[in-house]
Design a protein around this motif. Sequence first.
Motif, PDB file in Angstrom:
ATOM      1  N   PRO A 474      54.595 150.163 -20.510  1.00  0.00           N
ATOM      2  CA  PRO A 474      55.799 149.558 -21.099  1.00  0.00           C
ATOM      3  C   PRO A 474      55.464 148.528 -22.168  1.00  0.00           C
ATOM      4  CG  PRO A 474      55.946 149.629 -18.692  1.00  0.00           C
ATOM      5  CD  PRO A 474      54.540 150.014 -19.048  1.00  0.00           C
ATOM      6  N   ASP A 475      56.280 148.511 -23.229  1.00  0.00           N
ATOM      7  CA  ASP A 475      56.090 147.572 -24.323  1.00  0.00           C
ATOM      8  C   ASP A 475      57.465 147.098 -24.778  1.00  0.00           C
ATOM      9  OD1 ASP A 475      53.960 146.639 -26.581  1.00  0.00           O
ATOM     10  OD2 ASP A 475      55.886 147.157 -27.518  1.00  0.00           O
ATOM     11  N   LEU A 476      57.671 145.783 -24.856  1.00  0.00           N
ATOM     12  CA  LEU A 476      58.990 145.240 -25.182  1.00  0.00           C
ATOM     13  C   LEU A 476      59.459 145.656 -26.569  1.00  0.00           C
ATOM     14  CD1 LEU A 476      58.717 141.613 -23.712  1.00  0.00           C
ATOM     15  CD2 LEU A 476      60.020 143.555 -22.805  1.00  0.00           C
ATOM     16  N   LYS A 477      58.545 145.762 -27.508  1.00  0.00           N
ATOM     17  CA  LYS A 477      58.924 146.069 -28.889  1.00  0.00           C
ATOM     18  C   LYS A 477      59.059 147.565 -29.124  1.00  0.00           C
ATOM     19  CE  LYS A 477      57.558 145.247 -33.699  1.00  0.00           C
ATOM     20  NZ  LYS A 477      56.554 144.611 -34.593  1.00  0.00           N
ATOM     21  N   TRP A 478      58.088 148.364 -28.634  1.00  0.00           N
ATOM     22  CA  TRP A 478      58.014 149.780 -28.982  1.00  0.00           C
ATOM     23  C   TRP A 478      58.462 150.714 -27.859  1.00  0.00           C
ATOM     24  CZ3 TRP A 478      57.587 150.204 -33.942  1.00  0.00           C
ATOM     25  CH2 TRP A 478      56.857 149.250 -34.673  1.00  0.00           C
ATOM     26  N   GLY A 479      58.789 150.174 -26.709  1.00  0.00           N
ATOM     27  CA  GLY A 479      59.169 151.014 -25.574  1.00  0.00           C
ATOM     28  C   GLY A 479      57.961 151.353 -24.715  1.00  0.00           C
ATOM     29  N   GLU A 480      56.960 151.965 -25.338  1.00  0.00           N
ATOM     30  CA  GLU A 480      55.683 152.259 -24.683  1.00  0.00           C
ATOM     31  C   GLU A 480      54.574 152.193 -25.717  1.00  0.00           C
ATOM     32  OE1 GLU A 480      55.879 155.309 -20.967  1.00  0.00           O
ATOM     33  OE2 GLU A 480      56.311 156.215 -22.908  1.00  0.00           O
ATOM     34  N   ARG A 481      53.386 151.880 -25.246  1.00  0.00           N
ATOM     35  CA  ARG A 481      52.201 151.954 -26.088  1.00  0.00           C
ATOM     36  C   ARG A 481      51.081 152.610 -25.291  1.00  0.00           C
ATOM     37  NH1 ARG A 481      51.705 152.787 -30.487  1.00  0.00           N
ATOM     38  NH2 ARG A 481      49.758 151.662 -30.840  1.00  0.00           N
ATOM     39  N   PRO A 482      50.213 153.387 -25.956  1.00  0.00           N
ATOM     40  CA  PRO A 482      49.121 154.058 -25.235  1.00  0.00           C
ATOM     41  C   PRO A 482      48.008 153.104 -24.837  1.00  0.00           C
ATOM     42  CG  PRO A 482      49.031 154.582 -27.588  1.00  0.00           C
ATOM     43  CD  PRO A 482      50.287 153.800 -27.371  1.00  0.00           C
ATOM     44  N   LEU A 483      47.494 153.331 -23.635  1.00  0.00           N
ATOM     45  CA  LEU A 483      46.314 152.652 -23.124  1.00  0.00           C
ATOM     46  C   LEU A 483      45.241 153.705 -22.887  1.00  0.00           C
ATOM     47  CD1 LEU A 483      44.734 150.270 -21.632  1.00  0.00           C
ATOM     48  CD2 LEU A 483      45.836 151.133 -19.550  1.00  0.00           C
ATOM     49  N   ALA A 484      44.032 153.462 -23.408  1.00  0.00           N
ATOM     50  CA  ALA A 484      42.923 154.402 -23.200  1.00  0.00           C
ATOM     51  C   ALA A 484      41.991 153.868 -22.119  1.00  0.00           C
ATOM     52  CB  ALA A 484      42.152 154.619 -24.499  1.00  0.00           C
ATOM     53  N   LEU A 485      41.675 154.736 -21.166  1.00  0.00           N
ATOM     54  CA  LEU A 485      40.703 154.426 -20.115  1.00  0.00           C
ATOM     55  C   LEU A 485      39.474 155.287 -20.353  1.00  0.00           C
ATOM     56  CD1 LEU A 485      43.220 154.510 -17.144  1.00  0.00           C
ATOM     57  CD2 LEU A 485      42.402 152.490 -18.357  1.00  0.00           C
ATOM     58  N   VAL A 486      38.304 154.669 -20.406  1.00  0.00           N
ATOM     59  CA  VAL A 486      37.089 155.362 -20.841  1.00  0.00           C
ATOM     60  C   VAL A 486      35.962 155.135 -19.834  1.00  0.00           C
ATOM     61  CG1 VAL A 486      35.300 155.467 -22.616  1.00  0.00           C
ATOM     62  CG2 VAL A 486      37.713 155.248 -23.283  1.00  0.00           C
ATOM     63  N   VAL A 487      35.283 156.237 -19.484  1.00  0.00           N
ATOM     64  CA  VAL A 487      34.043 156.177 -18.715  1.00  0.00           C
ATOM     65  C   VAL A 487      32.902 156.558 -19.657  1.00  0.00           C
ATOM     66  CG1 VAL A 487      32.734 157.107 -16.775  1.00  0.00           C
ATOM     67  CG2 VAL A 487      35.213 156.773 -16.565  1.00  0.00           C
ATOM     68  N   LEU A 488      31.921 155.691 -19.790  1.00  0.00           N
ATOM     69  CA  LEU A 488      30.815 155.942 -20.720  1.00  0.00           C
ATOM     70  C   LEU A 488      29.724 156.778 -20.069  1.00  0.00           C
ATOM     71  CD1 LEU A 488      30.407 152.443 -22.411  1.00  0.00           C
ATOM     72  CD2 LEU A 488      31.556 154.472 -23.339  1.00  0.00           C
ATOM     73  N   ARG A 489      28.973 157.470 -20.895  1.00  0.00           N
ATOM     74  CA  ARG A 489      27.804 158.200 -20.417  1.00  0.00           C
ATOM     75  C   ARG A 489      26.726 157.206 -19.994  1.00  0.00           C
ATOM     76  NH1 ARG A 489      28.146 163.508 -21.518  1.00  0.00           N
ATOM     77  NH2 ARG A 489      29.648 164.161 -23.112  1.00  0.00           N
ATOM     78  N   PRO A 490      25.831 157.621 -19.085  1.00  0.00           N
ATOM     79  CA  PRO A 490      24.758 156.710 -18.656  1.00  0.00           C
ATOM     80  C   PRO A 490      23.934 156.204 -19.835  1.00  0.00           C
ATOM     81  CG  PRO A 490      24.857 158.637 -17.226  1.00  0.00           C
ATOM     82  CD  PRO A 490      25.789 158.906 -18.375  1.00  0.00           C
ATOM     83  N   GLU A 491      23.644 154.925 -19.796  1.00  0.00           N
ATOM     84  CA  GLU A 491      22.772 154.277 -20.779  1.00  0.00           C
ATOM     85  C   GLU A 491      23.344 154.328 -22.196  1.00  0.00           C
ATOM     86  OE1 GLU A 491      18.900 155.942 -20.428  1.00  0.00           O
ATOM     87  OE2 GLU A 491      18.667 155.365 -18.318  1.00  0.00           O
ATOM     88  N   ARG A 492      24.666 154.475 -22.304  1.00  0.00           N
ATOM     89  CA  ARG A 492      25.303 154.413 -23.626  1.00  0.00           C
ATOM     90  C   ARG A 492      26.201 153.191 -23.665  1.00  0.00           C
ATOM     91  NH1 ARG A 492      24.729 159.277 -26.484  1.00  0.00           N
ATOM     92  NH2 ARG A 492      25.469 158.029 -28.236  1.00  0.00           N
ATOM     93  N   GLU A 493      26.215 152.503 -24.784  1.00  0.00           N
ATOM     94  CA  GLU A 493      27.037 151.312 -24.931  1.00  0.00           C
ATOM     95  C   GLU A 493      27.915 151.446 -26.159  1.00  0.00           C
ATOM     96  OE1 GLU A 493      24.900 147.678 -24.888  1.00  0.00           O
ATOM     97  OE2 GLU A 493      23.835 148.098 -23.018  1.00  0.00           O
ATOM     98  N   VAL A 494      29.171 151.087 -26.000  1.00  0.00           N
ATOM     99  CA  VAL A 494      30.114 151.108 -27.103  1.00  0.00           C
ATOM    100  C   VAL A 494      31.238 150.148 -26.728  1.00  0.00           C
ATOM    101  CG1 VAL A 494      31.515 153.013 -26.194  1.00  0.00           C
ATOM    102  CG2 VAL A 494      31.418 152.633 -28.644  1.00  0.00           C
ATOM    103  N   ASP A 495      31.864 149.515 -27.703  1.00  0.00           N
ATOM    104  CA  ASP A 495      32.920 148.556 -27.371  1.00  0.00           C
ATOM    105  C   ASP A 495      34.292 149.093 -27.774  1.00  0.00           C
ATOM    106  OD1 ASP A 495      33.004 148.315 -30.118  1.00  0.00           O
ATOM    107  OD2 ASP A 495      32.144 146.293 -30.165  1.00  0.00           O
ATOM    108  N   GLU A 496      35.318 148.307 -27.453  1.00  0.00           N
ATOM    109  CA  GLU A 496      36.700 148.713 -27.714  1.00  0.00           C
ATOM    110  C   GLU A 496      36.947 148.970 -29.191  1.00  0.00           C
ATOM    111  OE1 GLU A 496      41.243 147.046 -26.805  1.00  0.00           O
ATOM    112  OE2 GLU A 496      39.475 145.901 -26.178  1.00  0.00           O
ATOM    113  N   ALA A 497      36.389 148.115 -30.026  1.00  0.00           N
ATOM    114  CA  ALA A 497      36.592 148.264 -31.470  1.00  0.00           C
ATOM    115  C   ALA A 497      36.023 149.588 -31.969  1.00  0.00           C
ATOM    116  CB  ALA A 497      35.949 147.096 -32.215  1.00  0.00           C
TER     117      ALA A 497
END
Length: 551
Positions: A474-497
Amino acid sequence: MSIKTIERTPSAYGYPLLIKNLLDNPVRQFPNQEIVYGDFKRQSYQETRERIGRLASGLAGLGVRPGDTVAVMDWDSHRYLECFFAVPMLGAVLHTVNIRLSPEQILYTINHAEDDVILVNTEFLPILEIIRDRIEPVKKLVLLDDTGQPPATRLDISTEYEDLLAAGDPAYKFPDFSEDARATTFYTTGTTGLPKGVYFSHRQLVLHTFGVMAALMGTGQGRFNRDDVYLPITPMFHVHAWGIPYVATVLGVKQVYPGRYIPEHLLHLIERENVTFSHCVPTILQMLLSSPQVDETDLSRWKVIIGGAALPQALAKQARDRGVDIFAAYGMSETCPILTFAQLKPHMLDWDEDRQLEIRCKTGLPVPMVELRVVDDAMNDLPHDGKTPGEVVVRAPWLTQGYLKDPRHSEALWRGGYLHTGDIGVIDAEGYLKITDRLKDVIKTGGEWISSLELEDLILKHPAVAEAAVVGLPDLKWGERPLALVVLRPEREVDEAAIRAWLQNFADQGVISKWGIPDRVLFIEAIPKTSVGKLNKKAMREQYATLIQAG
């Protein structure tokens, strides 16, 4: 002008469409063909037919009568295949119990289905011990055992499976009865409310068998023929393992049943038994391709149907890189289940791999006798332009005619005379369906629909990502906004950006709208799933909405 029906000679045989009539020809034509249960047993089709007779005879001796219900709690085995035939051929109803449900849910399904006898693997006796005092009424129990050791249990076991067969009649004569007799019952595993019972007649299962066989046999890509070796990796409690064991038996192919789904064991069976045809959900395929043993297994002759969830292109490419002939299928518990296969048309066989991959990952073309439409809220057909989304509604000879003892939900399922799948999809000019979301899972932001499946597929193409799910919050302005849930591969690093930048690149190319880029990306250890391996988006929305609101 009145319809003229055929005249029947009094002595003519009407040949009802009964499950027993799927069995006779393959036993006569391929009596020595093998059926293998892991490392435990090998038997021929002829022996299997005799065991089916013994099982039916033994169940009758326990008091099972036409119309009674026999439940099975087992891993995928030769025994389960025997039950697929013997129980409905007896005129009884087969209840395939989802052993991955909670004990309370299993209790509900046993009582709701009114089971009379329960065939239970030793490993699942603790479940019945927990609920035994609330099972209505007390059932007769038949033990399914691979250990050879008497189990320590407080339950009253009537007999053991092999002992039951040993005392049975291998030449048991199966009766004729109405092809509309109920053959099977099982329960959907949705994310809301109690499980719903769906049911199928002999006629429906026979027609599903021949409809699927017509779509799979022949030449070209994704074919299943008599020279194949079959290994199901979809639980036999889940929509009859998608009905393919019936097809495999009619074809007379070698069948291999694995028991538990342990990746190394499955790969070992594929190699040892020269398996060429399987089906599974994406999570199982990912487990197999991630196993260290996969490098020692030749998968170049393996054909695999993927269903139960969308087939991500990144996963399909992994499989194709190992030579696997992979393609998607579509259906649901209510549809017996198969409605479509994403097989390539002949003119597509000359396309490059990337272009073919897009087709293989679509939801597919309807199999014979399936009428499939994409409609708006008023049940008007929408253009087949590959862009205009609507709800998928269907008709076919093998769709459940309702939910067991649930007229209200049954009418909702069949409103307007079509079965409503609850899926949103588009149909392209070639006739291929592509599911873009569940009706209840589609993300509506600022009045626009965003496909969570499309976003998941794009995120999964990132080399550091092992699993991904997208839900709307739920989002007050847009009604809904997408949320991404991520599982990384072993020994891999990456950030939200980095994930957002990855998706921004697809937005810049016009693949997705810029409004589809999630505001938040959360990195987690595991994606919540249902008992049959589907993404549990209801649980995700509840869990992560609470966490985000709490900061």
